[in-house]
Write a protein that holds these residues in place. Structure first.
Motif, PDB file in Angstrom:
ATOM      1  N   GLU A  26      18.315  -0.781  28.313  1.00 36.53           N
ATOM      2  CA  GLU A  26      19.479  -0.801  27.501  1.00 36.53           C
ATOM      3  C   GLU A  26      20.638  -1.697  28.615  1.00 36.53           C
ATOM      4  O   GLU A  26      20.514  -1.395  29.924  1.00 36.53           O
ATOM      5  CB  GLU A  26      20.035   0.440  27.063  1.00 36.53           C
ATOM      6  CG  GLU A  26      21.453   0.304  26.145  1.00 36.53           C
ATOM      7  CD  GLU A  26      21.909   1.526  25.427  1.00 36.53           C
ATOM      8  OE1 GLU A  26      20.944   2.490  25.679  1.00 36.53           O
ATOM      9  OE2 GLU A  26      22.563   1.727  24.438  1.00 36.53           O
ATOM     10  N   LEU A  28      23.408  -0.549  30.274  1.00 36.05           N
ATOM     11  CA  LEU A  28      23.648   0.788  30.452  1.00 36.05           C
ATOM     12  C   LEU A  28      23.605   1.346  31.736  1.00 36.05           C
ATOM     13  O   LEU A  28      22.478   1.018  32.491  1.00 36.05           O
ATOM     14  CB  LEU A  28      22.921   1.871  29.520  1.00 36.05           C
ATOM     15  CG  LEU A  28      23.259   3.188  29.306  1.00 36.05           C
ATOM     16  CD1 LEU A  28      22.479   3.891  28.437  1.00 36.05           C
ATOM     17  CD2 LEU A  28      23.697   4.080  30.555  1.00 36.05           C
ATOM     18  N   GLY A  71      19.233   1.059  21.822  1.00 40.44           N
ATOM     19  CA  GLY A  71      20.474   1.981  22.133  1.00 40.44           C
ATOM     20  C   GLY A  71      21.857   1.603  21.442  1.00 40.44           C
ATOM     21  O   GLY A  71      21.931   0.821  20.865  1.00 40.44           O
ATOM     22  N   CYS A  72      22.615   2.547  21.724  1.00 42.72           N
ATOM     23  CA  CYS A  72      23.938   2.449  21.079  1.00 42.72           C
ATOM     24  C   CYS A  72      24.636   0.992  21.439  1.00 42.72           C
ATOM     25  O   CYS A  72      25.379   0.667  20.482  1.00 42.72           O
ATOM     26  CB  CYS A  72      24.865   3.583  21.548  1.00 42.72           C
ATOM     27  SG  CYS A  72      23.951   5.259  21.168  1.00 42.72           S
ATOM     28  N   TRP A  97      29.145   2.750  26.910  1.00 45.61           N
ATOM     29  CA  TRP A  97      28.669   3.410  28.258  1.00 45.61           C
ATOM     30  C   TRP A  97      29.694   2.918  29.425  1.00 45.61           C
ATOM     31  O   TRP A  97      29.540   1.943  30.146  1.00 45.61           O
ATOM     32  CB  TRP A  97      27.363   2.632  28.340  1.00 45.61           C
ATOM     33  CG  TRP A  97      26.193   2.968  27.475  1.00 45.61           C
ATOM     34  CD1 TRP A  97      25.793   2.156  26.817  1.00 45.61           C
ATOM     35  CD2 TRP A  97      25.911   4.554  27.207  1.00 45.61           C
ATOM     36  NE1 TRP A  97      24.893   2.843  25.885  1.00 45.61           N
ATOM     37  CE2 TRP A  97      25.108   4.305  25.968  1.00 45.61           C
ATOM     38  CE3 TRP A  97      26.172   5.486  27.471  1.00 45.61           C
ATOM     39  CZ2 TRP A  97      24.219   5.256  25.334  1.00 45.61           C
ATOM     40  CZ3 TRP A  97      25.468   6.564  26.914  1.00 45.61           C
ATOM     41  CH2 TRP A  97      24.666   6.696  25.894  1.00 45.61           C
ATOM     42  N   GLU A 174      19.934   4.296  15.887  1.00 44.54           N
ATOM     43  CA  GLU A 174      20.485   5.795  15.701  1.00 44.54           C
ATOM     44  C   GLU A 174      21.823   5.358  14.692  1.00 44.54           C
ATOM     45  O   GLU A 174      22.711   5.830  14.733  1.00 44.54           O
ATOM     46  CB  GLU A 174      20.958   6.199  16.927  1.00 44.54           C
ATOM     47  CG  GLU A 174      19.722   6.516  17.696  1.00 44.54           C
ATOM     48  CD  GLU A 174      20.209   7.587  19.080  1.00 44.54           C
ATOM     49  OE1 GLU A 174      21.334   7.939  19.183  1.00 44.54           O
ATOM     50  OE2 GLU A 174      19.197   8.031  19.569  1.00 44.54           O
ATOM     51  N   HIS A 238      13.490   9.450  17.625  1.00 47.55           N
ATOM     52  CA  HIS A 238      14.147   9.782  18.856  1.00 47.55           C
ATOM     53  C   HIS A 238      14.117  11.206  19.336  1.00 47.55           C
ATOM     54  O   HIS A 238      14.388  12.133  18.287  1.00 47.55           O
ATOM     55  CB  HIS A 238      15.564   9.155  18.923  1.00 47.55           C
ATOM     56  CG  HIS A 238      15.771   7.589  18.726  1.00 47.55           C
ATOM     57  ND1 HIS A 238      17.092   7.075  19.167  1.00 47.55           N
ATOM     58  CD2 HIS A 238      14.842   6.782  18.806  1.00 47.55           C
ATOM     59  CE1 HIS A 238      16.595   5.776  18.975  1.00 47.55           C
ATOM     60  NE2 HIS A 238      15.427   5.619  19.001  1.00 47.55           N
ATOM     61  N   TYR A 240      15.023  13.687  22.854  1.00 47.08           N
ATOM     62  CA  TYR A 240      15.190  13.792  24.196  1.00 47.08           C
ATOM     63  C   TYR A 240      14.775  15.174  24.876  1.00 47.08           C
ATOM     64  O   TYR A 240      15.218  16.212  23.875  1.00 47.08           O
ATOM     65  CB  TYR A 240      16.455  13.263  24.515  1.00 47.08           C
ATOM     66  CG  TYR A 240      16.758  11.792  24.631  1.00 47.08           C
ATOM     67  CD1 TYR A 240      16.627  11.076  25.847  1.00 47.08           C
ATOM     68  CD2 TYR A 240      17.361  11.178  23.498  1.00 47.08           C
ATOM     69  CE1 TYR A 240      16.524   9.660  25.837  1.00 47.08           C
ATOM     70  CE2 TYR A 240      17.450   9.691  23.559  1.00 47.08           C
ATOM     71  CZ  TYR A 240      17.030   9.044  24.679  1.00 47.08           C
ATOM     72  OH  TYR A 240      17.063   7.704  24.862  1.00 47.08           O
ATOM     73  N   GLU A 296      12.568   6.028  21.725  1.00 40.86           N
ATOM     74  CA  GLU A 296      13.491   6.721  22.801  1.00 40.86           C
ATOM     75  C   GLU A 296      12.771   8.035  22.970  1.00 40.86           C
ATOM     76  O   GLU A 296      13.005   8.830  21.806  1.00 40.86           O
ATOM     77  CB  GLU A 296      14.921   6.693  22.417  1.00 40.86           C
ATOM     78  CG  GLU A 296      15.491   5.291  22.574  1.00 40.86           C
ATOM     79  CD  GLU A 296      17.043   5.432  22.378  1.00 40.86           C
ATOM     80  OE1 GLU A 296      17.867   6.382  22.486  1.00 40.86           O
ATOM     81  OE2 GLU A 296      17.608   4.167  21.900  1.00 40.86           O
ATOM     82  N   TRP A 300      16.632  14.514  29.872  1.00 45.47           N
ATOM     83  CA  TRP A 300      18.061  14.045  29.949  1.00 45.47           C
ATOM     84  C   TRP A 300      18.640  15.046  30.630  1.00 45.47           C
ATOM     85  O   TRP A 300      18.918  16.362  30.345  1.00 45.47           O
ATOM     86  CB  TRP A 300      18.500  13.766  28.510  1.00 45.47           C
ATOM     87  CG  TRP A 300      20.058  13.238  28.417  1.00 45.47           C
ATOM     88  CD1 TRP A 300      20.957  13.194  29.215  1.00 45.47           C
ATOM     89  CD2 TRP A 300      20.516  12.251  27.580  1.00 45.47           C
ATOM     90  NE1 TRP A 300      21.967  12.690  29.020  1.00 45.47           N
ATOM     91  CE2 TRP A 300      21.748  11.788  27.857  1.00 45.47           C
ATOM     92  CE3 TRP A 300      19.758  11.437  26.505  1.00 45.47           C
ATOM     93  CZ2 TRP A 300      22.541  10.913  26.885  1.00 45.47           C
ATOM     94  CZ3 TRP A 300      20.346  10.777  25.688  1.00 45.47           C
ATOM     95  CH2 TRP A 300      21.839  10.299  26.038  1.00 45.47           C
ATOM     96  N   LEU A 312      24.470   7.548  33.247  1.00 48.41           N
ATOM     97  CA  LEU A 312      23.118   8.429  32.939  1.00 48.41           C
ATOM     98  C   LEU A 312      22.195   7.921  33.971  1.00 48.41           C
ATOM     99  O   LEU A 312      20.870   7.963  33.520  1.00 48.41           O
ATOM    100  CB  LEU A 312      22.547   7.934  31.547  1.00 48.41           C
ATOM    101  CG  LEU A 312      23.579   8.071  30.318  1.00 48.41           C
ATOM    102  CD1 LEU A 312      22.955   7.910  29.081  1.00 48.41           C
ATOM    103  CD2 LEU A 312      24.475   9.466  30.242  1.00 48.41           C
ATOM    104  N   ALA A 344      12.780   6.193  27.800  1.00 46.07           N
ATOM    105  CA  ALA A 344      14.185   5.990  28.138  1.00 46.07           C
ATOM    106  C   ALA A 344      14.634   6.337  29.527  1.00 46.07           C
ATOM    107  O   ALA A 344      14.432   7.638  29.849  1.00 46.07           O
ATOM    108  CB  ALA A 344      15.228   6.676  27.228  1.00 46.07           C
ATOM    109  N   GLN A 345      15.048   5.367  30.394  1.00 40.09           N
ATOM    110  CA  GLN A 345      14.890   4.015  30.338  1.00 40.09           C
ATOM    111  C   GLN A 345      14.246   3.339  31.572  1.00 40.09           C
ATOM    112  O   GLN A 345      14.155   4.066  32.664  1.00 40.09           O
ATOM    113  CB  GLN A 345      16.164   3.351  29.925  1.00 40.09           C
ATOM    114  CG  GLN A 345      17.015   3.926  28.827  1.00 40.09           C
ATOM    115  CD  GLN A 345      18.291   3.166  28.730  1.00 40.09           C
ATOM    116  OE1 GLN A 345      18.434   2.256  28.979  1.00 40.09           O
ATOM    117  NE2 GLN A 345      19.023   3.480  27.526  1.00 40.09           N
TER     118      GLN A 345
HETATM  119  O1  AHR Z   1      19.163   6.024  26.050  1.00 37.53           O
HETATM  120  C1  AHR Z   1      20.582   6.496  25.844  1.00 37.53           C
HETATM  121  C2  AHR Z   1      21.244   6.599  24.625  1.00 37.53           C
HETATM  122  O2  AHR Z   1      20.385   7.755  23.645  1.00 37.53           O
HETATM  123  C3  AHR Z   1      20.706   5.263  23.485  1.00 37.53           C
HETATM  124  O3  AHR Z   1      21.606   4.412  23.921  1.00 37.53           O
HETATM  125  C4  AHR Z   1      20.970   5.948  22.123  1.00 37.53           C
HETATM  126  O4  AHR Z   1      20.176   5.406  21.225  1.00 37.53           O
HETATM  127  C5  AHR Z   1      20.379   7.386  22.446  1.00 37.53           C
HETATM  128  O5  AHR Z   1      21.413   8.384  21.854  1.00 37.53           O
END
Ligand code: AHR
Length: 492
Positions: A26, A28, A71-72, A97, A174, A238, A240, A296, A300, A312, A344-345
């Protein structure tokens, strides 16, 4: 109690899709900028602006597919900002980000060049949250149309005569959250509308992926399958692995055994999620036409001290390798439904396989797991029955072992095993039906410390070593797994 594993080496029916070993990059932090893209004028060795060292490492790991641009970020990305002469591309703000400026130097052509250099499939996520149907339709046309049209002509004017092949298209990301805060009923209709214009052009067969659920939101899956199943090829998920929310997510390399246990317990929850979402999908799609795309996943934690909280950036320890190995075993074992997954990622963000610092690059323990497990890509999944001792911490316990097995086109059996117990070596009695192996070899990833990790000063502390702990016997083998280890065996 003893540990037993039964492998049916002659019963492989389902192929483990190589895309289960996929990745996600991403815009990011330093994933794209610095981690992948350094620009043509950089002193860091590059090919058309893309880092050679990163490309080489990802090729060695056999990266099969790469999801981009978020991603966002994807639901705020307007792809036309990233084409044409770089000096004329607009500078925007990456609002999601870190509010940093983004000069759009890395856009569609650069991404397709990256995938070409990697030899992997591109997976593009379109903007549904703040974009238009027209934008998405034009992106597909720009990339894949062969004839005369405004978008195809524009691509040619930007230096690319031939259309590209882009199979995988995500219709939003998302959309229950950063992609528009939609209700599933509303998104299902929006999805149906957008996907209508994601067309098969010039022989490019698209595979349309609808935005799926977050974690345990089974209602989302139910509604999407009920309302839109016939318009999709894949449905994402998704999840995490985390211990809590900011600021209580813990650190990547400073943790207690309680946190070691907690992260592994949360990682193993992927199995429950895949099973439950798959049960809902089965009700609407018993033929399993629609792929579950876990696009994803990963650990985290809190960011590394002193780094931008919006980037991140986290380190990666042996604990992450065990999450990766266990998760890949789960995906392999559900290969009848899971057709793609994207950790990710890729570089410098969350559970990255590569970290960079200027010209320096290191491979994380998670990288080594992907590289060791690559033998499963496109092999036939073998059914396994595992009985495992538990690893207990306090009042709780989880299975100490997990495993998956496959057989490749040459007939070699590959067995991946994780021992999550940080203290106890475990012996496993493996029975193999349908293959009388005469040779076995293996590799192991382990360390004396739970938090062992690679640094730019010591980049090879955690890396695979030869494993001699498997001994063949008639009808199978005995494997002695050290504490906190990931092992991959090959037998023939
Ligand atoms: O991977 C980081 C973020 O986590 C992504 O941009 C989003 O899709 C998820 O919430």
């Amino acid at each position: 109690m003893s540990n037993t594993l039964v492998i049916n080496a002659d019963q492989g029916q389902v192929t483990i899709d190589r895309n289960i070993y996929g990745h996600f990059a991403e815009h990011l932090g330093h994933c794209i900028y610095g981690g992948i893209w350094v620009g043509e004028d950089s002193t860091i060795p590059n090919t058309r602006g893309i880092r050679n060292d990163v490309v080489q490492a990802l090729r060695e790991m056999k990266i099969p597919v790469l999801r981009w641009p978020g991603g966002c970020f994807a639901d705020e990305y307007h792809w036309m900002d990233g084409i044409g002469p770089r000096a004329q591309r607009p500078t925007i703000v990456n609002t999601h980000w870190g509010m940093v400026t983004e000069n759009n130097a890395f856009g569609t052509h650069e991404f397709m060049d990256l995938c070409g250099q990697l030899g992997c499939e591109p997976y593009i996520c379109g903007n549904v949250g703040s974009g238009t149907v027209l934008e998405m339709q034009q992106w597909v046309e720009y990339l894949t149309f062969d004839g005369i049209s405004p978008m195809a002509d524009r691509r040619r004017a930007n230096g690319r005569a031939e259309p590209w092949r882009v199979k995988y298209w995500g219709v939003g990301n998302e959309n229950w959250g950063c992609g528009g805060n939609m209700r599933p009923e509303y998104y299902a209709d929006v999805y149906r509308r957008f996907q209508t214009y994601v067309r098969h052009l010039s022989g490019n067969k698209v595979y349309k992926i609808a935005c799926g659920a977050n974690s345990r939101n089974y209602y989302w899956t139910e509604v999407l399958m009920r309302e839109a199943a016939r318009h999709m090829d894949g449905l994402s998920l998704h999840y995490y692995t985390r211990l809590g929310w900011k600021p209580d997510r813990g650190q990547a390399t400073q943790f207690t055994e309680k946190e070691w246990f907690g992260i592994l317990r949360e990682g193993l929850a992927m199995d429950e999620l895949v099973r439950k979402h798959a049960t809902i999908m089965d009700a609407y799609d018993p033929e399993k036409r629609i792929g579950m795309m876990v696009d994803e996943w990963g650990t985290w934690y809190e960011v590394e001290p002193g780094t931008n909280p919006g980037f991140l950036y986290q380190q990666n320890a042996l604990r992450d390798a065990l999450v990766a190995g266990s998760t890949l075993n789960i995906f392999n074992n559900h290969a009848d439904r899971v057709r793609m997954a994207n950790i990710a990622q890729t570089v410098n963000v969350l559970q990255a396989v590569i970290l960079t610092d200027g010209p320096k690059m290191l491979l994380t323990p998670t990288y080594h797991v992907f590289e060791m497990f690559k033998v499963h890509q496109d092999a036939k999944l073998l059914p396994v029955t595992l009985q495992s001792e538990t690893y207990a911490y306090g009042e709780e316990s989880i299975p100490a072992l997990n495993a998956s097995a496959s057989r490749d086109a040459e007939g070699t059996l590959h067995l991946s095993l994780c021992n999550l117990d940080p203290h106890r070596p475990l012996e496993v009695d493996v029975t193999v039906h349908g293959l009388a192996a005469t040779q076995v070899s293996g590799r192991i990833l382990t360390d004396a410390e739970m938090a062992a990790h690679n640094t730019f000063d010591e980049p090879n502390r955690v890396r695979p070593a030869r494993f001699d702990g498997a001994t063949l016997r008639p009808g199978g083998m005995t494997v002695r797994l050290p504490a906190k280890s990931v092992v991959v065996l090959s037998a023939k």
